[in-house]
Enzyme design. Structure first.
Site, PDB file in Angstrom:
ATOM      1  N   ASP A 113     -15.673  -7.456  -6.247  1.00  0.00           N
ATOM      2  CA  ASP A 113     -14.736  -7.289  -5.032  1.00  0.00           C
ATOM      3  C   ASP A 113     -14.648  -5.788  -5.033  1.00  0.00           C
ATOM      4  OD1 ASP A 113     -13.176  -6.981  -7.497  1.00  0.00           O
ATOM      5  OD2 ASP A 113     -11.547  -8.455  -6.910  1.00  0.00           O
ATOM      6  N   ASP A 116     -12.729   0.119  -8.759  1.00  0.00           N
ATOM      7  CA  ASP A 116     -11.573   0.907  -8.700  1.00  0.00           C
ATOM      8  C   ASP A 116     -11.603   2.138  -9.840  1.00  0.00           C
ATOM      9  OD1 ASP A 116      -8.927   2.037  -8.622  1.00  0.00           O
ATOM     10  OD2 ASP A 116      -8.024   0.209  -9.603  1.00  0.00           O
ATOM     11  N   LYS A 144     -12.557   2.184  -3.726  1.00  0.00           N
ATOM     12  CA  LYS A 144     -11.395   3.300  -3.647  1.00  0.00           C
ATOM     13  C   LYS A 144     -11.987   4.684  -3.797  1.00  0.00           C
ATOM     14  CE  LYS A 144      -7.869   0.244  -5.113  1.00  0.00           C
ATOM     15  NZ  LYS A 144      -6.919  -0.187  -6.042  1.00  0.00           N
ATOM     16  N   PHE A 165      -3.163  -0.610  -3.669  1.00  0.00           N
ATOM     17  CA  PHE A 165      -3.499  -1.747  -4.068  1.00  0.00           C
ATOM     18  C   PHE A 165      -3.522  -2.675  -3.152  1.00  0.00           C
ATOM     19  CE2 PHE A 165      -2.921  -5.618  -6.463  1.00  0.00           C
ATOM     20  CZ  PHE A 165      -3.631  -5.402  -7.691  1.00  0.00           C
ATOM     21  N   VAL A 166      -4.698  -3.538  -3.076  1.00  0.00           N
ATOM     22  CA  VAL A 166      -4.902  -4.408  -2.032  1.00  0.00           C
ATOM     23  C   VAL A 166      -4.839  -5.908  -2.279  1.00  0.00           C
ATOM     24  CG1 VAL A 166      -6.028  -2.802  -0.165  1.00  0.00           C
ATOM     25  CG2 VAL A 166      -7.471  -3.812  -2.006  1.00  0.00           C
ATOM     26  N   ASP A 172      -6.291 -10.604  -5.681  1.00  0.00           N
ATOM     27  CA  ASP A 172      -4.955 -10.860  -5.975  1.00  0.00           C
ATOM     28  C   ASP A 172      -3.935 -10.021  -6.507  1.00  0.00           C
ATOM     29  OD1 ASP A 172      -6.304 -10.598  -8.331  1.00  0.00           O
ATOM     30  OD2 ASP A 172      -4.420 -11.501  -9.330  1.00  0.00           O
ATOM     31  N   ARG A 178      -4.854 -14.545  -2.753  1.00  0.00           N
ATOM     32  CA  ARG A 178      -6.301 -14.648  -2.504  1.00  0.00           C
ATOM     33  C   ARG A 178      -6.732 -15.235  -1.410  1.00  0.00           C
ATOM     34  NH1 ARG A 178      -8.428 -13.063  -7.657  1.00  0.00           N
ATOM     35  NH2 ARG A 178      -7.228 -13.847  -9.537  1.00  0.00           N
TER      36      ARG A 178
HETATM   37  P1  IMP Z   1     -12.001  -1.345 -12.188  1.00  0.00           P
HETATM   38  O1  IMP Z   1     -12.170  -1.669 -13.495  1.00  0.00           O
HETATM   39  O2  IMP Z   1     -10.582  -0.494 -12.586  1.00  0.00           O
HETATM   40  O3  IMP Z   1     -12.825  -0.628 -11.404  1.00  0.00           O
HETATM   41  O4  IMP Z   1     -11.127  -2.354 -11.487  1.00  0.00           O
HETATM   42  C1  IMP Z   1     -11.907  -3.468 -10.947  1.00  0.00           C
HETATM   43  C2  IMP Z   1     -11.281  -5.066 -11.065  1.00  0.00           C
HETATM   44  O5  IMP Z   1      -9.764  -4.426 -10.849  1.00  0.00           O
HETATM   45  C3  IMP Z   1     -11.562  -5.327  -9.616  1.00  0.00           C
HETATM   46  O6  IMP Z   1     -12.721  -6.157 -10.053  1.00  0.00           O
HETATM   47  C4  IMP Z   1     -10.621  -6.201  -9.330  1.00  0.00           C
HETATM   48  O7  IMP Z   1     -10.375  -7.466  -9.868  1.00  0.00           O
HETATM   49  C5  IMP Z   1      -9.375  -5.473  -9.927  1.00  0.00           C
HETATM   50  N1  IMP Z   1      -8.724  -4.651  -8.919  1.00  0.00           N
HETATM   51  C6  IMP Z   1      -8.984  -3.057  -8.698  1.00  0.00           C
HETATM   52  N2  IMP Z   1      -8.118  -2.583  -7.701  1.00  0.00           N
HETATM   53  C7  IMP Z   1      -7.418  -3.755  -7.134  1.00  0.00           C
HETATM   54  C8  IMP Z   1      -6.692  -3.955  -5.914  1.00  0.00           C
HETATM   55  O8  IMP Z   1      -6.109  -2.843  -5.254  1.00  0.00           O
HETATM   56  N3  IMP Z   1      -6.202  -5.111  -5.783  1.00  0.00           N
HETATM   57  C9  IMP Z   1      -6.475  -6.097  -6.359  1.00  0.00           C
HETATM   58  N4  IMP Z   1      -7.335  -6.128  -7.493  1.00  0.00           N
HETATM   59  C10 IMP Z   1      -7.873  -4.842  -7.804  1.00  0.00           C
HETATM   60 MG    MG Z   2     -12.386  -8.288 -10.283  1.00  0.00          MG
END
Ligand code: IMP
Ligand code: MG
Length: 191
Positions: A113, A116, A144, A165-166, A172, A178
């Protein structure tokens, strides 16, 4: 007692949703565009594409994307925990479950999705590469801007968004929102 005791669980709590970032119409159009890009890339794959998707945030994106892909494809699933419970801060990605077809010498598309901090995709990309696929590409609906480290690369991106945060369209906060048809900013401070 919760500050939102009047709102049943699973129903959007409007007070916490700050603004719509991406409308349902814009999502539909862009997912269509992404499907075109992906279909073009895999047009010559003879033995079918394997899409490995990260649950649960990618569910809605995946469901819309695959119905626009005129390709032979199979689906695999992985579960990664990174945002335990009611928090907006990543606690480090951990692979919880994985279930997918044989990946060796196959074309694999990883679908998530949002990119980040990159912890989730780094982990899953490493897991998939260990299975020695013919190719591995990654598609994310959202990225992001400026946050992901350079070693985590993605090939298909729906939208670059600011660092907020979205929720919605599969994403979610604490398991909620969701089912929103659009992407909205979620703010912890709102009443
Ligand atoms: P990362 O491991 O920090 O890149 O985060 C990835 C996972 O964290 C994504 O697959 C999402 O499930 C969750 N995530 C990251 N940012 C957001 C947000 O702004 N809203 C909701 N879920 C997020
Ligand atoms: Mg995820």
């Amino acid at each position: 007692m919760s500050a939102h005791a009047d709102v049943p669980d699973g129903v959007a709590r409007p007070g916490r949703i700050d603004r719509v970032l991406i409308s349902a119409t814009a999502l539909e159009e862009r997912v269509h565009g992404l499907a075109h890009e992906i279909a073009r890339t895999y047009a010559v794959t003879s033995d079918g594409l394997i899409i490995v998707t990260v649950l649960s945030g990618s569910l809605v994106f995946l469901a819309d994307l695959i119905r626009k892909l005129p390709l032979m494809l199979r689906i695999g699933l992985v579960t990664v925990s990174s945002y335990p419970g009611g928090t907006t801060r990543s606690a480090g990605a951990k692979l919880l479950t994985s279930s997918y077809p044989e990946l060796q010498n196959r074309d694999v598309l990883l679908v998530d999705d949002i990119l980040d901090t990159g912890g989730t995709l780094r982990l899953v990309q490493r897991e998939i590469r260990a299975a020695v696929p013919r190719s591995l590409r990654t598609a994310v609906l959202l990225r992001k801007t400026g946050k992901a480290p350079p070693d985590v690369t993605v090939d298909f991106v729906g939208f670059d968004i600011e660092d907020v945060f979205v929720v919605g369209y599969g994403l979610d906060y604490d398991g909620l929102y969701r089912n929103l048809p659009h992407i909205a900013e979620w703010r912890p401070g709102n009443p």
